[in-house]
Design a protein around this motif. Structure first.
Motif, PDB file in Angstrom:
ATOM      1  N   LEU A  19       0.809  -1.222   0.000  1.00  0.00           N
ATOM      2  CA  LEU A  19       0.000   0.000   0.000  1.00  0.00           C
ATOM      3  C   LEU A  19       0.846   1.278   0.000  1.00  0.00           C
ATOM      4  CD1 LEU A  19      -2.683  -1.244   2.568  1.00  0.00           C
ATOM      5  CD2 LEU A  19      -2.964  -1.029   0.087  1.00  0.00           C
ATOM      6  N   LEU A  20       1.672   1.464   1.018  1.00  0.00           N
ATOM      7  CA  LEU A  20       2.413   2.725   1.136  1.00  0.00           C
ATOM      8  C   LEU A  20       3.468   2.886   0.041  1.00  0.00           C
ATOM      9  CD1 LEU A  20       2.871   2.959   5.011  1.00  0.00           C
ATOM     10  CD2 LEU A  20       1.394   4.369   3.575  1.00  0.00           C
ATOM     11  N   ILE A  21       4.297   1.880  -0.169  1.00  0.00           N
ATOM     12  CA  ILE A  21       5.356   1.996  -1.178  1.00  0.00           C
ATOM     13  C   ILE A  21       4.779   2.176  -2.586  1.00  0.00           C
ATOM     14  CG2 ILE A  21       7.261   0.773  -2.305  1.00  0.00           C
ATOM     15  CD1 ILE A  21       8.038  -0.336   0.416  1.00  0.00           C
ATOM     16  N   PRO A  22       3.775   1.374  -3.008  1.00  0.00           N
ATOM     17  CA  PRO A  22       3.182   1.616  -4.337  1.00  0.00           C
ATOM     18  C   PRO A  22       2.567   3.003  -4.451  1.00  0.00           C
ATOM     19  CG  PRO A  22       2.589  -0.564  -3.568  1.00  0.00           C
ATOM     20  CD  PRO A  22       3.245   0.127  -2.412  1.00  0.00           C
ATOM     21  N   LEU A  29      -6.580  -3.793  -6.106  1.00  0.00           N
ATOM     22  CA  LEU A  29      -7.198  -4.238  -7.351  1.00  0.00           C
ATOM     23  C   LEU A  29      -7.515  -3.050  -8.253  1.00  0.00           C
ATOM     24  CD1 LEU A  29      -9.727  -7.115  -6.542  1.00  0.00           C
ATOM     25  CD2 LEU A  29      -7.939  -7.116  -8.282  1.00  0.00           C
ATOM     26  N   ALA A  30      -8.037  -1.990  -7.653  1.00  0.00           N
ATOM     27  CA  ALA A  30      -8.341  -0.788  -8.428  1.00  0.00           C
ATOM     28  C   ALA A  30      -7.082  -0.225  -9.064  1.00  0.00           C
ATOM     29  CB  ALA A  30      -9.003   0.262  -7.527  1.00  0.00           C
ATOM     30  N   GLY A  31      -5.968  -0.251  -8.320  1.00  0.00           N
ATOM     31  CA  GLY A  31      -4.708   0.216  -8.876  1.00  0.00           C
ATOM     32  C   GLY A  31      -4.232  -0.659 -10.025  1.00  0.00           C
ATOM     33  N   ALA A  32      -4.424  -1.974  -9.892  1.00  0.00           N
ATOM     34  CA  ALA A  32      -4.003  -2.893 -10.946  1.00  0.00           C
ATOM     35  C   ALA A  32      -4.830  -2.702 -12.219  1.00  0.00           C
ATOM     36  CB  ALA A  32      -4.127  -4.337 -10.454  1.00  0.00           C
ATOM     37  N   MET A  33      -6.056  -2.199 -12.073  1.00  0.00           N
ATOM     38  CA  MET A  33      -6.934  -1.997 -13.225  1.00  0.00           C
ATOM     39  C   MET A  33      -6.603  -0.731 -14.002  1.00  0.00           C
ATOM     40  SD  MET A  33     -10.496  -3.077 -11.303  1.00  0.00           S
ATOM     41  CE  MET A  33     -11.532  -2.334 -12.557  1.00  0.00           C
ATOM     42  N   GLN A  34      -5.808   0.161 -13.397  1.00  0.00           N
ATOM     43  CA  GLN A  34      -5.487   1.423 -14.048  1.00  0.00           C
ATOM     44  C   GLN A  34      -4.303   1.251 -14.998  1.00  0.00           C
ATOM     45  OE1 GLN A  34      -7.598   3.924 -13.525  1.00  0.00           O
ATOM     46  NE2 GLN A  34      -8.642   2.544 -12.104  1.00  0.00           N
ATOM     47  N   ILE A  42       1.165  -0.943 -10.093  1.00  0.00           N
ATOM     48  CA  ILE A  42       0.554  -2.047  -9.359  1.00  0.00           C
ATOM     49  C   ILE A  42       0.089  -3.113 -10.345  1.00  0.00           C
ATOM     50  CG2 ILE A  42      -1.265  -2.710  -7.747  1.00  0.00           C
ATOM     51  CD1 ILE A  42      -1.292   0.171  -6.752  1.00  0.00           C
ATOM     52  N   THR A  43       0.448  -4.359 -10.100  1.00  0.00           N
ATOM     53  CA  THR A  43       0.106  -5.449 -11.004  1.00  0.00           C
ATOM     54  C   THR A  43      -1.010  -6.320 -10.419  1.00  0.00           C
ATOM     55  OG1 THR A  43       1.727  -6.959 -10.040  1.00  0.00           O
ATOM     56  CG2 THR A  43       2.487  -5.509 -11.821  1.00  0.00           C
ATOM     57  N   SER A  44      -1.606  -7.156 -11.277  1.00  0.00           N
ATOM     58  CA  SER A  44      -2.615  -8.108 -10.810  1.00  0.00           C
ATOM     59  C   SER A  44      -2.007  -9.092  -9.828  1.00  0.00           C
ATOM     60  CB  SER A  44      -3.207  -8.863 -12.005  1.00  0.00           C
ATOM     61  OG  SER A  44      -3.870  -7.979 -12.885  1.00  0.00           O
ATOM     62  N   ALA A  45      -0.721  -9.433 -10.037  1.00  0.00           N
ATOM     63  CA  ALA A  45      -0.036 -10.330  -9.111  1.00  0.00           C
ATOM     64  C   ALA A  45       0.088  -9.698  -7.724  1.00  0.00           C
ATOM     65  CB  ALA A  45       1.348 -10.682  -9.650  1.00  0.00           C
ATOM     66  N   ALA A  46       0.292  -8.382  -7.682  1.00  0.00           N
ATOM     67  CA  ALA A  46       0.369  -7.689  -6.393  1.00  0.00           C
ATOM     68  C   ALA A  46      -0.969  -7.758  -5.670  1.00  0.00           C
ATOM     69  CB  ALA A  46       0.792  -6.239  -6.615  1.00  0.00           C
ATOM     70  N   ALA A  47      -2.067  -7.614  -6.434  1.00  0.00           N
ATOM     71  CA  ALA A  47      -3.399  -7.721  -5.841  1.00  0.00           C
ATOM     72  C   ALA A  47      -3.629  -9.129  -5.304  1.00  0.00           C
ATOM     73  CB  ALA A  47      -4.460  -7.366  -6.877  1.00  0.00           C
ATOM     74  N   MET A  48      -3.180 -10.139  -6.053  1.00  0.00           N
ATOM     75  CA  MET A  48      -3.316 -11.522  -5.594  1.00  0.00           C
ATOM     76  C   MET A  48      -2.476 -11.759  -4.346  1.00  0.00           C
ATOM     77  SD  MET A  48      -4.678 -14.465  -5.856  1.00  0.00           S
ATOM     78  CE  MET A  48      -5.479 -14.453  -7.469  1.00  0.00           C
ATOM     79  N   LEU A  70       5.468 -12.393  -5.778  1.00  0.00           N
ATOM     80  CA  LEU A  70       4.305 -12.427  -6.683  1.00  0.00           C
ATOM     81  C   LEU A  70       4.081 -11.131  -7.420  1.00  0.00           C
ATOM     82  CD1 LEU A  70       1.709 -14.451  -4.556  1.00  0.00           C
ATOM     83  CD2 LEU A  70       3.259 -15.268  -6.357  1.00  0.00           C
ATOM     84  N   SER A  71       4.791 -10.073  -7.075  1.00  0.00           N
ATOM     85  CA  SER A  71       4.567  -8.781  -7.743  1.00  0.00           C
ATOM     86  C   SER A  71       5.334  -8.711  -9.053  1.00  0.00           C
ATOM     87  CB  SER A  71       5.011  -7.646  -6.817  1.00  0.00           C
ATOM     88  OG  SER A  71       4.213  -7.634  -5.657  1.00  0.00           O
TER      89      SER A  71
END
Length: 256
Positions: free
Chosen positions: A50-53, A129-134, A139-145, A255-256
């Motif tokens: 959260l903070l670093i991304p 997830l919202a960040g991965a969608m942008q 932020i990647t989908s792997a990060a959300a997972m 995973l990121s």
């Protein structure tokens, strides 16, 4: 996307099911270990997911890139503080309720306390997830997972920590399991709400990432660590914290 949102809820369900296999109250040693583990996961998720991304997304601001993170962090803590003060609830192991006076049952107030706890976790999964969608986001989908898996892992012991005391309060095993499982329902609902508003919230995404981090850190500092540190075996809770923090850090990086 839906799978990622539901993974943390499944962790709560699995943990709540422990009430069918364990007799009596959960040993203090085990409970403190699990509280420490949950604390470590949440702190690591707040930093790496959260903070670093959020800071990285504002890299073009130079040294001021930290401002959205600082503002969001404090706002998240203030938000949880307000909910904590305005909602009648009862923490596990305590006999005195917090918040305004209420005629709610002990079971209902225990459930409200856990709902307050779970809200920032759901928001965290949703905002990542919202960040991965942008498009163009770091932020990647792997990060959300990774975030969803980390929250799910800490929800397993958390679900047990909820359902077992409810059983000790005199509730049936089925009722204790149901109340424990339903306490995690706020997580997918919170995540879905954030994702649904993703297009509107895009400019504020760095603030929202930090907001979720602040909310989770509030729960850790206000509730989990004090409960983990009371009485004997506090060093066991510290070991649990180290394991949870390391596991979430590895998940996020790998995973990121």
């Amino acid at each position: 996307m839906l799978t990622t949102i539901l993974i943390p809820f499944l962790g709560t369900i699995l943990g709540s099911a422990f009430v069918f296999f364990m007799r009596g109250a959960m040993p203090s040693l085990v409970q403190k270990t699990l509280l420490g583990f949950a604390s470590g996961v949440m702190v690591a998720a707040s930093v790496w997911s959260l903070l670093i991304p959020g800071i990285d997304m504002c890299a073009d601001m130079g040294r001021m890139a930290v401002v959205p993170a600082a503002v969001g962090l404090l706002a998240g803590m203030a938000f949880l503080l307000a909910i904590d003060r305005l909602t009648p609830h009862l923490h596990i192991g305590n006999s005195k309720p917090e918040g305004p006076r209420s005629r709610l049952s002990r079971t209902a107030m225990l459930s409200l306390a856990v709902t307050i706890h779970n809200l920032p976790e759901g928001m965290s999964v949703g905002v990542v997830l919202a960040g991965a969608m942008q498009q163009g986001s770091a932020i990647t989908s792997a990060a959300a997972m990774a975030m969803a898996l980390g929250i799910a892992i800490q929800n397993i012991p958390e679900g047990a920590i909820i359902s077992m005391p409810m059983r000790a309060e005199g509730n049936s095993r089925l009722r204790s399991f149901t109340m424990g499982a339903l306490s995690g329902l706020v997580e997918p609902l919170g995540a879905l709400l954030v994702v649904a508003l993703a297009s509107v919230l895009t400019p504020a995404l760095p603030y929202l990432l930090a907001f979720a981090a602040g909310a989770m850190l509030y729960v850790v500092v206000e509730e989990l660590i004090p409960e983990m540190s009371e009485g004997e075996h506090s060093n066991i809770g510290t070991i649990g914290f180290a394991i949870g923090f390391t596991l979430m850090m590895v998940l996020d990086v790998v995973l990121s």
